[in-house]
Design a protein around this motif. Structure first.
Motif, PDB file in Angstrom:
ATOM      1  N   GLU A   1       0.828  -1.203   0.000  1.00  0.00           N
ATOM      2  CA  GLU A   1       0.000   0.000   0.000  1.00  0.00           C
ATOM      3  C   GLU A   1       0.869   1.262   0.000  1.00  0.00           C
ATOM      4  O   GLU A   1       0.558   2.247  -0.665  1.00  0.00           O
ATOM      5  N   ARG A   2       1.963   1.235   0.767  1.00  0.00           N
ATOM      6  CA  ARG A   2       2.861   2.395   0.796  1.00  0.00           C
ATOM      7  C   ARG A   2       3.504   2.594  -0.582  1.00  0.00           C
ATOM      8  O   ARG A   2       3.617   3.722  -1.053  1.00  0.00           O
ATOM      9  N   LEU A   3       3.914   1.513  -1.232  1.00  0.00           N
ATOM     10  CA  LEU A   3       4.500   1.628  -2.574  1.00  0.00           C
ATOM     11  C   LEU A   3       3.479   2.179  -3.565  1.00  0.00           C
ATOM     12  O   LEU A   3       3.806   3.034  -4.400  1.00  0.00           O
ATOM     13  N   ALA A   4       2.229   1.718  -3.472  1.00  0.00           N
ATOM     14  CA  ALA A   4       1.168   2.235  -4.350  1.00  0.00           C
ATOM     15  C   ALA A   4       0.950   3.723  -4.098  1.00  0.00           C
ATOM     16  O   ALA A   4       0.773   4.506  -5.044  1.00  0.00           O
ATOM     17  N   SER A   5       0.995   4.124  -2.849  1.00  0.00           N
ATOM     18  CA  SER A   5       0.832   5.539  -2.506  1.00  0.00           C
ATOM     19  C   SER A   5       1.985   6.369  -3.068  1.00  0.00           C
ATOM     20  O   SER A   5       1.773   7.478  -3.577  1.00  0.00           O
ATOM     21  N   LEU A   6       3.197   5.840  -2.986  1.00  0.00           N
ATOM     22  CA  LEU A   6       4.350   6.550  -3.546  1.00  0.00           C
ATOM     23  C   LEU A   6       4.210   6.714  -5.058  1.00  0.00           C
ATOM     24  O   LEU A   6       4.554   7.765  -5.608  1.00  0.00           O
ATOM     25  N   ILE A   7       3.723   5.682  -5.710  1.00  0.00           N
ATOM     26  CA  ILE A   7       3.515   5.767  -7.160  1.00  0.00           C
ATOM     27  C   ILE A   7       2.484   6.843  -7.470  1.00  0.00           C
ATOM     28  O   ILE A   7       2.664   7.645  -8.394  1.00  0.00           O
ATOM     29  N   ARG A   8       1.425   6.896  -6.687  1.00  0.00           N
ATOM     30  CA  ARG A   8       0.387   7.908  -6.927  1.00  0.00           C
ATOM     31  C   ARG A   8       0.907   9.326  -6.760  1.00  0.00           C
ATOM     32  O   ARG A   8       0.591  10.211  -7.538  1.00  0.00           O
ATOM     33  N   TYR A   9       1.685   9.575  -5.718  1.00  0.00           N
ATOM     34  CA  TYR A   9       2.075  10.944  -5.381  1.00  0.00           C
ATOM     35  C   TYR A   9       3.450  11.362  -5.889  1.00  0.00           C
ATOM     36  O   TYR A   9       3.698  12.544  -6.066  1.00  0.00           O
ATOM     37  N   HIS A  10       4.368  10.390  -6.076  1.00  0.00           N
ATOM     38  CA  HIS A  10       5.723  10.742  -6.487  1.00  0.00           C
ATOM     39  C   HIS A  10       6.126  10.158  -7.833  1.00  0.00           C
ATOM     40  O   HIS A  10       7.141  10.544  -8.389  1.00  0.00           O
ATOM     41  N   GLY A  11       5.376   9.193  -8.315  1.00  0.00           N
ATOM     42  CA  GLY A  11       5.673   8.623  -9.618  1.00  0.00           C
ATOM     43  C   GLY A  11       6.442   7.316  -9.548  1.00  0.00           C
ATOM     44  O   GLY A  11       6.967   6.915  -8.510  1.00  0.00           O
ATOM     45  N   GLU A  12       6.505   6.684 -10.707  1.00  0.00           N
ATOM     46  CA  GLU A  12       7.124   5.369 -10.813  1.00  0.00           C
ATOM     47  C   GLU A  12       8.651   5.438 -10.644  1.00  0.00           C
ATOM     48  O   GLU A  12       9.257   4.560 -10.037  1.00  0.00           O
ATOM     49  N   GLU A  13       9.255   6.494 -11.166  1.00  0.00           N
ATOM     50  CA  GLU A  13      10.718   6.627 -11.078  1.00  0.00           C
ATOM     51  C   GLU A  13      11.178   6.750  -9.618  1.00  0.00           C
ATOM     52  O   GLU A  13      12.125   6.085  -9.197  1.00  0.00           O
ATOM     53  N   HIS A  14      10.503   7.581  -8.862  1.00  0.00           N
ATOM     54  CA  HIS A  14      10.824   7.766  -7.437  1.00  0.00           C
ATOM     55  C   HIS A  14      10.669   6.439  -6.698  1.00  0.00           C
ATOM     56  O   HIS A  14      11.548   6.050  -5.913  1.00  0.00           O
ATOM     57  N   THR A  15       9.565   5.751  -6.948  1.00  0.00           N
ATOM     58  CA  THR A  15       9.284   4.491  -6.257  1.00  0.00           C
ATOM     59  C   THR A  15      10.311   3.431  -6.620  1.00  0.00           C
ATOM     60  O   THR A  15      10.760   2.676  -5.757  1.00  0.00           O
ATOM     61  N   THR A  16      10.704   3.390  -7.889  1.00  0.00           N
ATOM     62  CA  THR A  16      11.725   2.426  -8.320  1.00  0.00           C
ATOM     63  C   THR A  16      13.032   2.670  -7.580  1.00  0.00           C
ATOM     64  O   THR A  16      13.675   1.726  -7.102  1.00  0.00           O
ATOM     65  N   LEU A  17      13.424   3.928  -7.439  1.00  0.00           N
ATOM     66  CA  LEU A  17      14.664   4.244  -6.735  1.00  0.00           C
ATOM     67  C   LEU A  17      14.567   3.901  -5.249  1.00  0.00           C
ATOM     68  O   LEU A  17      15.541   3.437  -4.650  1.00  0.00           O
ATOM     69  N   VAL A  18      13.401   4.083  -4.648  1.00  0.00           N
ATOM     70  CA  VAL A  18      13.212   3.702  -3.239  1.00  0.00           C
ATOM     71  C   VAL A  18      13.432   2.197  -3.086  1.00  0.00           C
ATOM     72  O   VAL A  18      14.186   1.757  -2.205  1.00  0.00           O
ATOM     73  N   ILE A  19      12.801   1.418  -3.957  1.00  0.00           N
ATOM     74  CA  ILE A  19      12.933  -0.047  -3.876  1.00  0.00           C
ATOM     75  C   ILE A  19      14.386  -0.458  -4.103  1.00  0.00           C
ATOM     76  O   ILE A  19      14.947  -1.251  -3.339  1.00  0.00           O
ATOM     77  N   ARG A  20      15.006   0.075  -5.142  1.00  0.00           N
ATOM     78  CA  ARG A  20      16.392  -0.273  -5.449  1.00  0.00           C
ATOM     79  C   ARG A  20      17.330   0.116  -4.314  1.00  0.00           C
ATOM     80  O   ARG A  20      18.258  -0.621  -3.987  1.00  0.00           O
ATOM     81  N   THR A  21      17.113   1.277  -3.720  1.00  0.00           N
ATOM     82  CA  THR A  21      17.959   1.721  -2.615  1.00  0.00           C
ATOM     83  C   THR A  21      17.929   0.711  -1.481  1.00  0.00           C
ATOM     84  O   THR A  21      18.968   0.395  -0.898  1.00  0.00           O
ATOM     85  N   ILE A  22      16.765   0.194  -1.200  1.00  0.00           N
ATOM     86  CA  ILE A  22      16.636  -0.737  -0.072  1.00  0.00           C
ATOM     87  C   ILE A  22      17.168  -2.126  -0.428  1.00  0.00           C
ATOM     88  O   ILE A  22      18.013  -2.666   0.285  1.00  0.00           O
ATOM     89  N   ILE A  23      16.714  -2.705  -1.528  1.00  0.00           N
ATOM     90  CA  ILE A  23      17.066  -4.111  -1.790  1.00  0.00           C
ATOM     91  C   ILE A  23      18.467  -4.293  -2.361  1.00  0.00           C
ATOM     92  O   ILE A  23      19.025  -5.383  -2.262  1.00  0.00           O
ATOM     93  N   GLU A  24      19.044  -3.254  -2.943  1.00  0.00           N
ATOM     94  CA  GLU A  24      20.373  -3.412  -3.532  1.00  0.00           C
ATOM     95  C   GLU A  24      21.498  -3.044  -2.578  1.00  0.00           C
ATOM     96  O   GLU A  24      22.670  -3.214  -2.907  1.00  0.00           O
ATOM     97  N   SER A  25      21.175  -2.537  -1.407  1.00  0.00           N
ATOM     98  CA  SER A  25      22.219  -2.253  -0.427  1.00  0.00           C
ATOM     99  C   SER A  25      22.477  -3.528   0.383  1.00  0.00           C
ATOM    100  O   SER A  25      21.572  -4.334   0.604  1.00  0.00           O
TER     101      SER A  25
END
Length: 189
Positions: A44-68
């Motif tokens: 739900e938080r990821l869906a909310s980020l997509i709604r308000y910040h866009g797909e690019e922002h959300t992709t970077l959030v996910i990558r920042t977390i899982i690739e570290s």
């Protein structure tokens, strides 16, 4: 009653993606990035980020977390929210590219969240806010140049035995704007 003018766009003026579509995009992003399974709150938080910040922002959030390093399983709601808030507050930090993700290698995100929970100081709903502050403070030395120290403090030295005390300089007070003090008032002081 006067209408209040807002400086930014109103919520109804934003071109928001429908929540169901945002959820579908979030699931697609997670599959594309080969992210581990997330719980409903994180989705739900990821869906909310997509709604308000866009797909690019959300992709970077996910990558920042899982690739570290050591944070592959840290894709939980408080961490997602904290990383997103940090990216919003300090937009120049994610622009550093790989250095942004590498900076998270030294941050055990799940361990920090578990420590916060074990302290029983934070409500579950406020974990992300305080985690943002922690991440900000930990990453500040990495991304910001140190401030130039102000004028050094005056150093005092201890007098040696038998050394006379330093001479004190007396500052003479100037007369105020109304002239010198009256003799009557000076006598009272």
């Amino acid at each position: 009653m006067a209408k209040v003018q807002s400086s930014g766009p109103l919520l109804r003026d934003l071109k928001l993606i429908e929540l169901g579509a945002a959820r579908t995009i979030a699931e697609r992003l997670l599959a594309q990035l080969e992210a581990p399974t997330v719980d409903a709150a994180a989705l739900e938080r990821l869906a909310s980020l997509i709604r308000y910040h866009g797909e690019e922002h959300t992709t970077l959030v996910i990558r920042t977390i899982i690739e570290s390093d050591e944070n592959e399983l840290a894709l939980i709601e408080p961490v997602i929210s904290a990383v997103s808030q940090l990216m919003t507050v300090r937009p120049n930090w994610p622009d550093k590219g790989l250095a942004w993700i590498e900076a998270f290698d030294s941050l055990p995100l799940l361990q920090i969240v578990e420590t916060m929970r074990s302290l029983s100081l934070f409500k579950e709903s406020s974990l992300a806010t305080y985690l943002t502050t922690i991440l900000h403070n930990k990453l500040m030395p990495v991304f910001e140049s140190p401030r130039v120290p102000s004028k050094p403090k005056r150093s005092y030295r201890r007098r040696q035995a038998g050394e006379p005390p330093p001479k004190r300089v007396r500052i003479r007070k100037k007369a105020n704007a109304f002239g010198p003090r009256s003799p009557k008032r000076s006598a009272a002081l």
